[in-house]
Design a protein around this motif. Structure first.
Motif: not given
Length: 283
Positions: A119-131, A149-158
């Protein structure tokens, strides 16, 4: 393996996704409370792999409700300005040290759950990332040892609330609105990825490509990030490292492109899969 956390019949479970469906591991690995605990023990991970290879699927993937891959990670550490082209579009230069900020675990949501435009903002943006999901914990890690130390990888949208991000020099508030950090749909174990630098990250808005980058283009690579952060705070099993987003973000376009109700954003990472989330307005 492709590992998931999920709910079925009102109960929390973890398991593996195969070509035929979901192999439940919760009851096959008695005493292992969740996926983070499984990832902490290489012997358990190997045992899980053997169980999955020998078992028939217990049920169809579409019969479960996916949760964030790690439902309650102890910490989610994010990296900003980590692709050279993204730094250029943001009017920034890559510095001597990585730009680090944090997300709260309660902001995370699963594959197919709606990203909430606040509600607080219309400036809602996307960020595709590897996590990156941490398996073996530790502090003061040598970069040469970091991938252990890495167990694995997944997709992330920040997904980011841009005006709030720039209210102050510390832009973490714009990164921590409820239901804005999508992660999943599954974790691909590290043994399945021969070289993470060969992965590509693509972001699609309603099917149109907005972002694209190669992990080989990271200004600070994964071993350097794991090592740097470990000097300040120990990594623990199930912790998440979001490695940064490539160029093409919405607010640097002319005119700016922001997420709105009815949109769908997809994060597609080669060898891993697709994280897809509709967008809805906060109630």
């Amino acid at each position: 393996m492709k590992l998931i956390s999920y709910h079925r019949a009102g109960q929390a479970h973890f398991g593996a996704v195969t070509a035929n469906g979901v192999v439940e591991l919760t009851h096959r690995l008695n005493g292992v409370p969740d996926l983070a605990a499984l990832l902490a023990d290489n012997a358990l991970v190997a045992q899980a792999g053997q169980l999955v290879a020998a078992a028939k699927a217990d049920y169809a993937l579409d019969s479960v409700q996916l949760a964030p891959v790690i439902p309650r990670p102890g910490k989610v550490v994010c990296v900003g300005i980590n692709y050279v082209e993204h730094a250029a579009e943001a009017g920034r230069k890559v510095g001597q040290y990585p730009v680090i900020f944090q997300r709260y675990s309660e902001t995370l949501l699963a594959h197919e759950a709606p990203l909430l435009r606040p509600k607080a903002s219309a400036d809602f943006d996307f960020e595709a990332e590897l996590a990156v999901v941490i398996g073996k914990g530790g502090a003061h890690i040598d970069p040469a040892d970091a991938m252990e130390h890495v167990a694995g990888y997944t997709c992330f949208n920040d997904a980011s609330v841009r005006d709030w991000q720039f209210h102050t020099h510390q832009y973490g508030m714009g990164k921590n609105f409820a239901a804005t950090g999508a992660i999943g749909p599954w974790l691909v174990t590290a043994d399945e990825i021969a070289d993470y630098r060969e992965l590509t990250v693509t972001g699609l808005l309603n099917g149109e490509r907005m972002q694209h980058g190669k992990l080989s283009e990271l200004a600070f690579d994964i071993p350097a990030l794991i090592a740097y952060i470990s000097k300040a705070l120990p990594w623990n099993p199930g912790d998440i490292l979001a490695t940064g987003t490539p160029s093409g973000i919405g607010f640097k376009r002319t005119p700016p492109v922001f997420l709105k109700a009815g949109d769908r954003y997809e994060v597609v990472i080669s060898q891993i899969g697709t994280l897809s989330n509709p967008v809805a307005d906060e109630a």
